[in-house]
Design an enzyme around this catalytic site. Structure first.
Site, mmCIF file in Angstrom:
data_model
loop_
_atom_site.group_PDB
_atom_site.id
_atom_site.type_symbol
_atom_site.label_atom_id
_atom_site.label_comp_id
_atom_site.label_asym_id
_atom_site.label_seq_id
_atom_site.Cartn_x
_atom_site.Cartn_y
_atom_site.Cartn_z
ATOM 1 N N ILE A 9 0.843 -1.204 0.000
ATOM 2 C CA ILE A 9 0.000 0.000 0.000
ATOM 3 C C ILE A 9 0.879 1.255 0.000
ATOM 4 C CG2 ILE A 9 -1.802 1.273 1.245
ATOM 5 C CD1 ILE A 9 -2.830 -1.442 2.280
ATOM 6 N N LEU A 30 12.907 -2.400 4.675
ATOM 7 C CA LEU A 30 12.919 -3.500 3.696
ATOM 8 C C LEU A 30 12.764 -4.874 4.350
ATOM 9 C CD1 LEU A 30 15.694 -2.147 1.265
ATOM 10 C CD2 LEU A 30 13.215 -1.851 1.118
ATOM 11 N N GLY A 33 9.142 -4.883 2.748
ATOM 12 C CA GLY A 33 9.085 -4.114 1.501
ATOM 13 C C GLY A 33 10.237 -4.494 0.578
ATOM 14 N N ASP A 60 14.827 2.495 9.842
ATOM 15 C CA ASP A 60 13.962 1.709 10.701
ATOM 16 C C ASP A 60 13.253 2.636 11.681
ATOM 17 O OD1 ASP A 60 14.434 -1.573 11.648
ATOM 18 O OD2 ASP A 60 13.116 -0.192 12.736
ATOM 19 N N ASN A 101 6.494 -3.624 17.064
ATOM 20 C CA ASN A 101 6.684 -2.968 15.764
ATOM 21 C C ASN A 101 5.591 -1.941 15.479
ATOM 22 O OD1 ASN A 101 8.273 -2.907 13.299
ATOM 23 N ND2 ASN A 101 6.428 -3.665 12.297
ATOM 24 N N TYR A 150 -3.317 -7.922 15.754
ATOM 25 C CA TYR A 150 -3.060 -6.932 14.702
ATOM 26 C C TYR A 150 -4.032 -5.745 14.833
ATOM 27 C CZ TYR A 150 -3.329 -4.753 10.125
ATOM 28 O OH TYR A 150 -3.385 -3.832 9.119
ATOM 29 N N PHE A 178 -10.397 -1.455 4.474
ATOM 30 C CA PHE A 178 -10.991 -2.784 4.342
ATOM 31 C C PHE A 178 -10.026 -3.610 3.463
ATOM 32 C CE2 PHE A 178 -15.033 -2.783 6.696
ATOM 33 C CZ PHE A 178 -14.875 -1.555 7.278
#
Ligand code: UDP
Length: 335
Positions: A9, A30, A33, A60, A101, A150, A178
């Site tokens: 995204i 990364l 990603g 980071d 995280n 999450y 969504f």
């Protein structure tokens, strides 16, 4: 600055920002990603006029020193914060990984914003903050009772944002996504998770012969064909909403929370059929057990963002979403 801009995204958000003329710094460690995604954003923007400049920092969000330096050395006006882990199943096995995280590192971002006098943040939140829906379509006023770590981690950050606004005046928009799906029209950036767990790429990989089987998780839900209903939204439509949110904040809008979906629900079987139609191939699958934590029905009301920011999906049809994903999978040619 777009954190997580080398991800699925985030890369689409970075691209839309560039195409809207903004300079973008992608900060990404990364871990999930990809560096070549950033290169591909550069290629796409190379073919367009009046676009912003793109910078990449391999950084980071856990490294507060580096964050402080990046914010000190660059004229950052706003943060779009997408860097996070996003697998529901994994979050229930490793809660610490997700809270560390997704939550602790968000505190780093917010503290550095305070220090660096950055006033605006758009935060990537999720429909998972709602938990089991009590009414469909889901509006922003629906109770928030996440059923997984999450969703809980994202809801905690929303709470942080409220306090940082009250104490430090940082204004935010939290976007509750969504089911993001599809790919940029260029076909050069798209959904690429390792391992992949999302339905549309899994079905496409099955068609491409890249995976032996496909399992539908449950066919005994109280839905028209017994399989789960989800609201799939094109990732470029999702990305566009971030630009609208930022610009509204720049113009003085107070902090808000918005859902982002199409308002249309499709069953798992409908998604599989649509992939079959788009690719012209029969998709074989088997019916398996339900996946733990899956609500039967998740459909968004996005009326609030439509009314307040004028957001409108440009690719609401499932076949368009699937066709764009199909193009990306073909062009990326990954096996
Ligand atoms: N799904 C499925 N088989 C798979 C992966 C997903 O039946 O191999 C179903 C899943 O149970 C859910 C829908 O597809 O009802 C969308 O799942 P996805 O993981 O893409 O997104 P989620 O809704 O979990 O965010």
């Amino acid at each position: 600055m777009v954190t997580g801009g080398a991800g699925y995204i985030g890369s689409h958000v970075a691209l839309e920002l560039l195409l809207s003329g903004y300079d973008v710094m992608i900060l990404d460690n990364l871990s999930t990603g990809h560096r070549d995604t950033v290169d591909n954003i550069e290629i796409i923007k190379g073919g367009c006029e009046q676009v912003g400049d793109l910078h990449f920092v391999a950084g980071d969000t856990g490294d507060r020193k580096q964050l402080t330096k990046v914010m000190r050395d660059n004229p950052i006006r706003a943060i779009v914060h997408l860097a996070a882990f996003s697998q529901v199943g994994e979050s229930m096995l490793k809660p610490g990984k997700y809270f560390e995280n997704n939550v602790a590192r968000a505190i780093n971002i917010l503290e550095c914003m305070v220090q660096g006098h950055v006033e605006y943040i758009v935060f990537s939140s999720t429909a998972a903050v709602y938990g089991e829906p009590r009414a469909i379509p889901i509006t922003e006023g629906h109770p928030t009772q996440p059923t997984n770590v999450y969703g809980a981690s994202k809801l905690m950050v929303e709470e942080l944002l409220r306090w940082y606004e009250q104490v430090h005046g940082i204004r935010h928009v939290a976007l509750r996504y969504f089911n993001a799906a599809g790919a940029d029209r260029s076909g050069l950036i798209g959904e690429r998770h390792e391992p992949e767990t999302h339905l549309i790429p899994l079905v496409i990989q099955k068609v491409m012969g890249q995976r032996p089987g496909l399992t539908v998780f449950g066919s005994d839900y109280p839905t028209p064909d017994g399989t789960c209903v989800r609201d799939y939204i094109h990732v470029s439509d999702l990305a566009q909403a971030h630009i609208l949110a930022l610009e509204a904040l720049f113009k003085g809008m107070d902090s808000r929370i918005y859902n982002l979906g199409n308002g249309n629900g499709y069953t798992v079987k409908e998604v599989i059929d649509t992939v079959g139609q788009v690719t012209g191939q029969e998709v074989g699958y088997e019916i398996g057990a339900r996946r733990a934590g899956d609500p039967a029905l998740l459909v968004a009301s996005s009326e609030k963002i439509q009314a307040e920011l004028g957001w409108k999906p440009h690719f609401p049809a499932l076949h368009e979403i699937v066709a764009s994903a199909w193009k990306w999978h073909n062009l990326s040619g990954r096996k």
